[in-house]
Each structure stands twice: as C-alpha cells, then as structure tokens.
Design an enzyme around this catalytic site. Sequence first.
Site, short mmCIF file in Angstrom:
data_model
loop_
_atom_site.label_atom_id
_atom_site.label_comp_id
_atom_site.label_asym_id
_atom_site.label_seq_id
_atom_site.Cartn_x
_atom_site.Cartn_y
_atom_site.Cartn_z
N TRP A 154 0.80 -1.22 0.00
CA TRP A 154 0.00 0.00 0.00
C TRP A 154 0.84 1.28 0.00
O TRP A 154 0.31 2.35 -0.25
CB TRP A 154 -0.93 0.02 1.22
CG TRP A 154 -0.20 -0.25 2.50
CD1 TRP A 154 -0.09 -1.48 3.12
CD2 TRP A 154 0.58 0.66 3.28
NE1 TRP A 154 0.71 -1.37 4.24
CE2 TRP A 154 1.13 -0.06 4.36
CE3 TRP A 154 0.87 2.02 3.17
CZ2 TRP A 154 1.96 0.53 5.32
CZ3 TRP A 154 1.69 2.61 4.14
CH2 TRP A 154 2.23 1.86 5.20
N ASN A 155 2.13 1.17 0.32
CA ASN A 155 2.88 2.44 0.51
C ASN A 155 3.21 3.13 -0.81
O ASN A 155 3.34 4.35 -0.85
CB ASN A 155 4.13 2.24 1.38
CG ASN A 155 5.10 1.25 0.81
OD1 ASN A 155 4.75 0.47 -0.08
ND2 ASN A 155 6.32 1.27 1.30
N LYS A 178 -2.20 -8.84 -7.68
CA LYS A 178 -3.03 -8.62 -6.48
C LYS A 178 -2.51 -7.38 -5.78
O LYS A 178 -1.44 -7.39 -5.18
CB LYS A 178 -2.93 -9.81 -5.51
CG LYS A 178 -3.97 -9.70 -4.41
CD LYS A 178 -3.62 -10.47 -3.16
CE LYS A 178 -2.81 -9.68 -2.19
NZ LYS A 178 -3.44 -8.44 -1.68
N ALA A 180 -2.49 -4.18 -2.94
CA ALA A 180 -2.73 -4.16 -1.50
C ALA A 180 -4.20 -3.88 -1.22
O ALA A 180 -4.84 -3.10 -1.93
CB ALA A 180 -1.87 -3.08 -0.85
N GLY A 231 6.73 -6.23 -0.11
CA GLY A 231 5.97 -6.17 1.13
C GLY A 231 6.86 -6.53 2.30
O GLY A 231 8.08 -6.38 2.23
N SER A 232 6.24 -7.04 3.35
CA SER A 232 7.01 -7.32 4.57
C SER A 232 7.85 -8.59 4.41
O SER A 232 7.52 -9.48 3.62
CB SER A 232 6.04 -7.49 5.74
OG SER A 232 5.21 -8.61 5.50
N GLU A 253 11.02 -7.90 -2.79
CA GLU A 253 11.50 -6.61 -2.25
C GLU A 253 10.89 -6.49 -0.87
O GLU A 253 9.68 -6.24 -0.76
CB GLU A 253 11.03 -5.43 -3.12
CG GLU A 253 11.49 -5.48 -4.56
CD GLU A 253 12.96 -5.18 -4.71
OE1 GLU A 253 13.63 -4.82 -3.72
OE2 GLU A 253 13.46 -5.31 -5.85
N LEU A 254 11.69 -6.66 0.17
CA LEU A 254 11.14 -6.81 1.52
C LEU A 254 11.52 -5.64 2.42
O LEU A 254 11.83 -4.57 1.95
CB LEU A 254 11.59 -8.17 2.09
CG LEU A 254 11.30 -9.36 1.15
CD1 LEU A 254 11.86 -10.65 1.71
CD2 LEU A 254 9.81 -9.51 0.89
N CYS A 287 10.26 1.35 2.36
CA CYS A 287 11.23 0.34 2.81
C CYS A 287 12.65 0.88 2.75
O CYS A 287 13.54 0.30 3.35
CB CYS A 287 11.06 -0.94 2.01
SG CYS A 287 11.02 -0.64 0.26
N GLU A 384 12.03 -2.24 11.80
CA GLU A 384 11.63 -1.14 10.93
C GLU A 384 10.44 -0.40 11.58
O GLU A 384 9.43 -1.01 11.90
CB GLU A 384 11.19 -1.79 9.61
CG GLU A 384 11.06 -0.88 8.46
CD GLU A 384 10.76 -1.67 7.17
OE1 GLU A 384 10.21 -2.79 7.23
OE2 GLU A 384 11.08 -1.14 6.10
N GLU A 461 14.86 -4.62 -9.33
CA GLU A 461 13.81 -4.04 -10.18
C GLU A 461 14.33 -2.77 -10.83
O GLU A 461 15.23 -2.10 -10.30
CB GLU A 461 12.57 -3.74 -9.33
CG GLU A 461 11.94 -5.00 -8.79
CD GLU A 461 10.54 -4.77 -8.25
OE1 GLU A 461 10.34 -3.84 -7.46
OE2 GLU A 461 9.64 -5.54 -8.64
P1 ADP Z 1 1.85 -4.89 5.32
O1 ADP Z 1 1.83 -5.53 6.68
O2 ADP Z 1 2.64 -3.66 5.28
O3 ADP Z 1 0.51 -4.74 4.70
P2 ADP Z 1 2.32 -7.27 3.83
O4 ADP Z 1 3.58 -7.93 3.47
O5 ADP Z 1 1.40 -8.03 4.73
O6 ADP Z 1 2.71 -5.88 4.43
O7 ADP Z 1 1.49 -6.86 2.54
C1 ADP Z 1 2.03 -6.69 1.26
C2 ADP Z 1 1.13 -7.37 0.25
O8 ADP Z 1 1.12 -8.76 0.55
C3 ADP Z 1 -0.32 -6.91 0.29
O9 ADP Z 1 -0.81 -6.90 -1.03
C4 ADP Z 1 -0.97 -7.99 1.12
O10 ADP Z 1 -2.36 -8.13 0.86
C5 ADP Z 1 -0.24 -9.19 0.63
N1 ADP Z 1 -0.31 -10.37 1.52
C6 ADP Z 1 -0.29 -10.40 2.86
N2 ADP Z 1 -0.38 -11.68 3.30
C7 ADP Z 1 -0.47 -12.47 2.20
C8 ADP Z 1 -0.59 -13.87 1.96
N3 ADP Z 1 -0.63 -14.76 2.96
N4 ADP Z 1 -0.65 -14.30 0.67
C9 ADP Z 1 -0.59 -13.43 -0.35
N5 ADP Z 1 -0.48 -12.10 -0.20
C10 ADP Z 1 -0.42 -11.62 1.05
#
Ligand code: ADP
Length: 481
Positions: A154-155, A178, A180, A231-232, A253-254, A287, A384, A461
Amino acid sequence: MNTTPLFKQLAWINGQWREALNGATTDIFDPATGTQLGQVPCMGATETRQAIDAAAGALPQWRALPAKERATLLRNWFELILDNRDELARIMTLEQGKPLAEARGEILYGASFVEWFAEEAKRVYGDLLPAPVAGQRLLVMKQPVGVVAAITPWNFPSSMITRKTAPALAAGCTVVLKPAPQTPFSALALAELARQAGIPPGVFNVVTGDARAIGGELTGNPQVRKLSFTGSTATGRLLLQQCAHDIKKVSLELGGNAPFIVFGDADLDQAVAGALAAKYRNNGQTCVCTNRFYVHDSIYQQFADKLQQAVAGLRVGNGLDTDTTLGPLINPAAMDKVQSHIDDALQRGARLTLGGQPHALGGTFFEPTILLDVPHDALVAREETFGPLAPLFRFSDENEVIRLANDTEYGLAAYVYTQNLSRIFRLSEALEYGMVGINTGLISNEVAPFGGIKSSGLGREGSRYGIEEYLEIKYININLT
Ligand code: ADP
C-alpha cells in the site's frame, strides 16, 4: 471520486470488469478522514484461477508479438498515465494519504518504469558463443518466463505495480496482479489505462480480495512461473515457501532497516536535507526510509539542532491540502508501532526533543518525532518503524559505525554523508546493503537497480537488470557436422 472514469470498483480479469462470483465486496476508506471511498470485489481462489487461465491463454500471442509492438503498447500506456497524472494522484492521496505533491511524484516515478521498459523491450539480446569443438554453433536466447504473479503493498500504490508489470509485459510475460487491500483503486485505474492503451485482454489482470486465498492460488497454480512480491519480510518468507513446490522464479523486495551515517566532515545542511527526504517522505512509510541515524560525536548536537529546526517546519494534515507535507499513517496498528518504538527508547534512556505522540488532529496522524542519545540496544535499532520517528545514535569511530550499520538482518538501503573520497569508497564497499546513497537521501530511479540483500530480498527491479527477472536463458547447441 465517482465522477472520474478512472475510478473503478470492479476487478479486471480477461479484459472484463468483474464482480466476485458470490457478490462479496470490501469497503475502502480514506485514512485521513475515515470516510468510505467505495468498495471492491472480495474475490478468492476461483476468480484468481480464472485470471491465471486468462493470462495463460493470452500468453502465446503476447509473447509472439515482435518486441517493437509490445513496446508501442507500453509506450501508449506510459503516455496515458502522464495524461491522467492529476487524476491518478488524487485517487492515490484519497486511498493512501500521502500529500498530493508526493502522489504526483509517484505517478511520474511509476510512469518512468513503463517508459524505460518500453525501450528495454527492444534490447533483449541473445548470444552466439565460440564453441570449444569444431562444427558446433552455440546459441543463447532469452525467452519470457510465462505467467507472472505480482503482489504489491500500500505504501506505493502505483509505482510498485508498474515496476513489476512493465518489465514483465516488455519481456513477453502476462500478469495477474493482487494489489494491497488498502489501495486497490490506483491499481484498477492503471488497468483501465492499460485497456485504453490497447493491451489485449488477459495480458494484465487485477484481482482484489482475500490475500491468503488469492496468494495461495497464485503461488500454488503450476501455470504461474514467477512471483514478484513487494511487502514485509514475514509475508515474503511465507510466499517463498509457497513457491518452493513448483520451483517458481521469485523476486522479493522486503523490509529494510536503513542506516543514515553522518561523519564529522559532512556538509550538515546537505545531510539535513537528505535526512528529511530519506526519513519523512511518505511519512516514513517506505522500505528505504532511514530507520537509524548514526551521527559522529564531533557534530552530534549541531546536526540534531539543524534537523530539529527542519522537522519542526513539516506540516501534518490531509494530503489533499496543498501545504501538507506529512499525511496520516496507514492505520492504527502503524500508530502503535511508532509509539512502541518511542516508549521503548525513552525507557532505555533516550531523550525526546520533538513530537513523541499522536497528533492533535486525531485519527492516524502522528507528530514528527526526534529522539536523541538512543542506546544501541533499543527496539528501533533492530525493527523497521515505518513512521515519522528519527532516532539519533552516537558514534566516534568509522569501524564502529560500519559494524553497527551492518548489525541487522536487513540489507536494503544505506546513506552516508562525508566529503572524504577514500571513506566514500571504504563505506560503499563495507556496507552490506543493495543500495548506498552517498551525500543523497533519494536514490531510486528507473535507470538504477533497486533491491536488497540478506532478509531484504531477492532480485532487482528497474534498470537494465530488471527485465532479466522475467526472462529465462535457453542454450541451443547446433551440431553442423
Ligand atoms: P503490510 O503488513 O505492510 O501490509 P504485507 O507484506 O502483509 O505488508 O502486505 C504486502 C502485500 O502482501 C499486500 O498486497 C498484502 O495483501 C499481501 N499479503 C499479505 N499476506 C499475504 C498472503 N498470505 N498471501 C498473499 N499475499 C499476502
């Protein structure tokens, strides 16, 4: 917002705007006001499978197009993004909260990847290798990996999508995205522009809904040959495991824990300007945001005073107000994380000199905060923060600060301020990070390879390296004898 044709409340699958099969929806809110902006379909594994089938169906024709033709379609998409940049920025600010000027900046940044990879599409070269035996010709060709799954955060609701989708489409892959859950409208607006650009049905699909169900299908379906995720680290680790069964190609990219090191010989005004960009951009929610400031003893107080003066000038507010420089945080959990890092540091003896609590505006607004003399064992040194907290640590020796900077599981971005050329090279080589900014707090652009090492990720990337993530190498040995 309903008045703009770019505001779509349906998913985009196989060239059609679609509802969830069971009609379920998810409400989407403005983090600045808490008001509902609209809703999107809450889809699951079945719709995701349909999107993958569509991407697989579109693949043969898309990959067979001459690269020049794919490049033209990407170029159309780029032009349309630029033409609609104000509308796209507004959608982004409404769903994500960042100030409008930053949202406009992100639209341009995101568009730059589409332009760049439209150009790079035409430069995917093969090789003719000198054979070790007579009568053979050894060829290397590069081919698209196939159907790509992209999962984005989402950021950066727009640029993380173009940074993955543009190189994938340029290489000849098709994509199921997919976005956020907090920021689907930026993604759907990009899909509408991709449609207008002439990108054929099935080539780019956007599925909204249940992250686990969609992610499970994207990683479990053998037709998907590649996952690109931002994402995370926790979610990245899980998705990497899920991709293990089919041995899918994976780019991640974490998280990061970026150090920002200010030496005694630094230009302090330049360092403060860099600190503002590296720490407070997107309210600290990137990040590559600085998480730890290491400031040399000799200029510690001077730098702290200048930083405080600059940060006190930041304006917290609704991103739609033109004088806002810091928007809201994305949700209450983000507030709790910032507060817990502040409380922990104070308990361990740090000094608070600015901010330190939720902003009087209420909601998820938080005061920009500075902490001095933070001990090296504080939580904020390891985790973080993802918020507007600048913790200043002290150091006195170069080797000591290199050790402190590297003492983390992460390795995404690092920043160094010094005028000493030898030290610039020593630090550039010694820092265990994928990206190092020297006397700058803004390092990312479409020409440069973005990515991290250690728990910060896999792959790069952007840049000429970015398209390789979407290509397989095939070797052909032709025996002429
Ligand atoms: P944040 O906690 O900052 O939202 P996430 O890593 O959870 O970070 O989210 C990044 C992306 O990963 C979002 O699009 C989120 O919906 C997706 N996501 C989170 N959990 C899962 C999962 N188990 N499988 C697939 N996508 C996921």
